[in-house]
Every structure is written in structure tokens, then in C-alpha cells.
Design a protein around this motif. Structure first.
Motif, PDB file in Angstrom:
ATOM      1  N   TYR A  30      52.620  14.402   7.852  1.00 46.61           N
ATOM      2  CA  TYR A  30      52.187  13.240   7.249  1.00 46.61           C
ATOM      3  C   TYR A  30      53.120  12.097   7.490  1.00 46.61           C
ATOM      4  CZ  TYR A  30      51.468   9.810   3.423  1.00 46.61           C
ATOM      5  OH  TYR A  30      51.431   8.693   2.808  1.00 46.61           O
ATOM      6  N   TRP A  31      54.575  12.564   7.430  1.00 45.87           N
ATOM      7  CA  TRP A  31      55.572  11.578   7.403  1.00 45.87           C
ATOM      8  C   TRP A  31      55.570  10.995   9.055  1.00 45.87           C
ATOM      9  CZ3 TRP A  31      60.430  11.670  10.075  1.00 45.87           C
ATOM     10  CH2 TRP A  31      61.295  10.566   9.582  1.00 45.87           C
ATOM     11  N   PHE A  32      55.414  11.731   9.999  1.00 45.50           N
ATOM     12  CA  PHE A  32      55.513  11.126  11.257  1.00 45.50           C
ATOM     13  C   PHE A  32      54.334  10.479  11.574  1.00 45.50           C
ATOM     14  CE2 PHE A  32      58.418  14.690  12.541  1.00 45.50           C
ATOM     15  CZ  PHE A  32      59.313  14.055  12.929  1.00 45.50           C
ATOM     16  N   LYS A  34      52.844   8.594   9.436  1.00 46.74           N
ATOM     17  CA  LYS A  34      53.009   7.234   8.616  1.00 46.74           C
ATOM     18  C   LYS A  34      53.933   6.446   9.273  1.00 46.74           C
ATOM     19  CE  LYS A  34      54.816   5.639   4.373  1.00 46.74           C
ATOM     20  NZ  LYS A  34      55.505   5.986   3.131  1.00 46.74           N
ATOM     21  N   LYS A  35      55.079   7.085   9.931  1.00 43.33           N
ATOM     22  CA  LYS A  35      56.163   6.267  10.483  1.00 43.33           C
ATOM     23  C   LYS A  35      55.938   5.882  11.973  1.00 43.33           C
ATOM     24  CE  LYS A  35      59.834   6.480   7.982  1.00 43.33           C
ATOM     25  NZ  LYS A  35      60.693   5.415   7.531  1.00 43.33           N
ATOM     26  N   SER A  36      54.695   6.451  12.640  1.00 44.99           N
ATOM     27  CA  SER A  36      54.661   6.239  13.863  1.00 44.99           C
ATOM     28  C   SER A  36      53.192   5.157  14.038  1.00 44.99           C
ATOM     29  CB  SER A  36      54.392   7.201  14.754  1.00 44.99           C
ATOM     30  OG  SER A  36      53.216   7.807  14.350  1.00 44.99           O
ATOM     31  N   GLY A  39      52.357  -1.038  12.420  1.00 49.98           N
ATOM     32  CA  GLY A  39      52.428  -1.673  11.161  1.00 49.98           C
ATOM     33  C   GLY A  39      51.701  -2.906  11.073  1.00 49.98           C
ATOM     34  N   LYS A  75      63.908  -4.732   9.487  1.00 54.90           N
ATOM     35  CA  LYS A  75      63.127  -4.252  10.217  1.00 54.90           C
ATOM     36  C   LYS A  75      63.888  -4.416  11.952  1.00 54.90           C
ATOM     37  CE  LYS A  75      58.225  -4.259   8.832  1.00 54.90           C
ATOM     38  NZ  LYS A  75      56.945  -4.930   9.031  1.00 54.90           N
ATOM     39  N   TYR A 149      71.028  -0.808   7.303  1.00 56.35           N
ATOM     40  CA  TYR A 149      69.740  -0.306   7.801  1.00 56.35           C
ATOM     41  C   TYR A 149      69.998   0.752   8.774  1.00 56.35           C
ATOM     42  CZ  TYR A 149      65.206  -0.327  10.363  1.00 56.35           C
ATOM     43  OH  TYR A 149      63.974  -0.039  11.028  1.00 56.35           O
ATOM     44  N   ASN A 153      69.131   4.751   8.587  1.00 59.55           N
ATOM     45  CA  ASN A 153      68.306   5.396   9.516  1.00 59.55           C
ATOM     46  C   ASN A 153      68.998   6.617  10.123  1.00 59.55           C
ATOM     47  OD1 ASN A 153      66.022   4.004   9.301  1.00 59.55           O
ATOM     48  ND2 ASN A 153      66.368   2.421  10.997  1.00 59.55           N
ATOM     49  N   GLN A 156      69.003   9.385   7.713  1.00 58.79           N
ATOM     50  CA  GLN A 156      67.642   9.847   7.721  1.00 58.79           C
ATOM     51  C   GLN A 156      67.376  10.860   8.494  1.00 58.79           C
ATOM     52  OE1 GLN A 156      64.454   7.074   7.290  1.00 58.79           O
ATOM     53  NE2 GLN A 156      63.281   8.475   6.173  1.00 58.79           N
ATOM     54  N   VAL A 160      66.376  14.916   8.332  1.00 57.35           N
ATOM     55  CA  VAL A 160      65.133  15.354   8.941  1.00 57.35           C
ATOM     56  C   VAL A 160      65.596  16.484  10.259  1.00 57.35           C
ATOM     57  CG1 VAL A 160      63.458  14.661  10.577  1.00 57.35           C
ATOM     58  CG2 VAL A 160      63.928  13.273   8.644  1.00 57.35           C
TER      59      VAL A 160
END
Length: 179
Positions: A30-32, A34-36, A39, A75, A149, A153, A156, A160
């Protein structure tokens, strides 16, 4: 839990490990996704950044969400080669200003511009044609935001990676044949 090998505790430990693996794999899937995912946000402003400079620059966009609270969102647009562009979608509900920050290398800030959005129904096109720094004070704030930022990252990414290592080790120990 892999050390418990006999009895009722071993069955519960194996069941716990299986449930943990299934939950972890589901969560990271789910996380991958959502991140990929692209946007594109409803009622967002499309920002197109075109690099007209002879070198590729690494661009970031800093959005000021609420001027009273000083909530800033950063971003990473990406590294844009000469004569190429990148599109980013900005959620400008509470904001009417954004900054574009360009880096040549890791820490060499060579481009900073401040832009306002008078009409949120019109998409923005920014052509980077020269190395400018419109405001030294604001570019210092933007530089700190980009560094924070990038730090988050990196942190994180480390977590991961460690989680995947634990997930892999648990999966191997669970599937290992007993002799």
C-alpha cells in the motif's frame, strides 16, 4: 520467535510470525503504491518547470500553506535536463505563493524564484533561463527547508531498508526447512 521450536508456544509463535509477515507485506505494498502514484490532486494548480540552462538542475518547489502559521511544504520536482520540462501538481487551497529552488550538484543553490498565484484556475509555466536568486533571505529559508526534506527522506529510506531486511529474514526463517 523463531527460537521457540516445540509445544503450544511454537504454534502460536509461527501463527504470529505469519500474521506479522502478511500485515507487513500488505502495508508496504500500500505504501509503495501510494508513494509512486501520480500526484494529480483535484482542484490543483499544474506547475510546469522548463530548464533552458545548459546544465541539468535539481529542482524543488516550496509551497507556503498558511502565512500566519508559517506552514511550509517541500516537494522534489526532480533533476531536469537542458531543454526538458517537468510537471508538478500543487495543492493551493490555503496558499497563493510558491518558491522554486534549483541546485547544481548537492548543495550549490543556483536558482531561487518566488511566484504568486493570482488565479488558481490557470496553470503555471516557469522557464528557467538564467541563474538568479531573487531573495537571499527567502532562499536561505528555502535551503533549510530542502535540507530538512532531504534529511527526512534519508531517515525514512534507512527505516524502510531496515524493515525490509527484517521482513526478509523473518520470511527466510519461516520458510526454512527443518532438518
Amino acid at each position: 520467535m523463531s527460537k521457540i521450536k516445540r509445544g503450544k508456544g511454537a504454534e502460536w509463535a509461527k501463527l504470529f510470525r505469519i500474521v506479522t509477515l502478511v500485515f507487513s507485506i500488505s502495508f508496504f505494498t500500500y505504501w509503495f503504491i501510494k508513494k509512486s502514484a501520480v500526484g494529480i490532486v483535484k482542484d490543483s494548480v499544474a506547475l510546469q518547470v522548463i530548464n533552458k540552462l545548459p546544465q541539468p538542475l535539481d529542482f524543488y518547489v516550496v509551497t507556503l500553506n498558511d502565512p500566519d502559521i508559517q506552514s511550509i511544504e517541500t516537494k522534489h520536482i526532480g533533476k531536469i535536463r537542458p531543454e526538458y520540462y517537468r510537471i508538478e501538481y500543487l495543492k493551493m487551497d490555503k496558499s497563493d505563493e510558491y518558491w522554486i529552488v534549483g541546485y547544481l550538484g548537492k548543495k550549490n543553490l543556483v536558482y531561487f524564484s518566488q511566484h504568486s498565484v493570482p488565479n488558481k484556475n490557470i496553470d503555471q509555466i516557469i522557464e528557467v533561463q538564467n541563474y538568479i536568486n531573487q531573495s537571499v533571505r527567502l532562499s536561505d529559508i528555502a535551503k533549510r527547508q530542502v535540507e530538512a526534506y532531504n534529511y527526512e527522506n534519508t531517515k525514512q529510506g534507512i527505516w524502510v531498508t531496515l524493515d525490509f531486511l527484517l521482513l526478509f529474514l523473518n520470511l527466510v526463517l519461516l520458510l526454512k526447512k527443518r532438518k
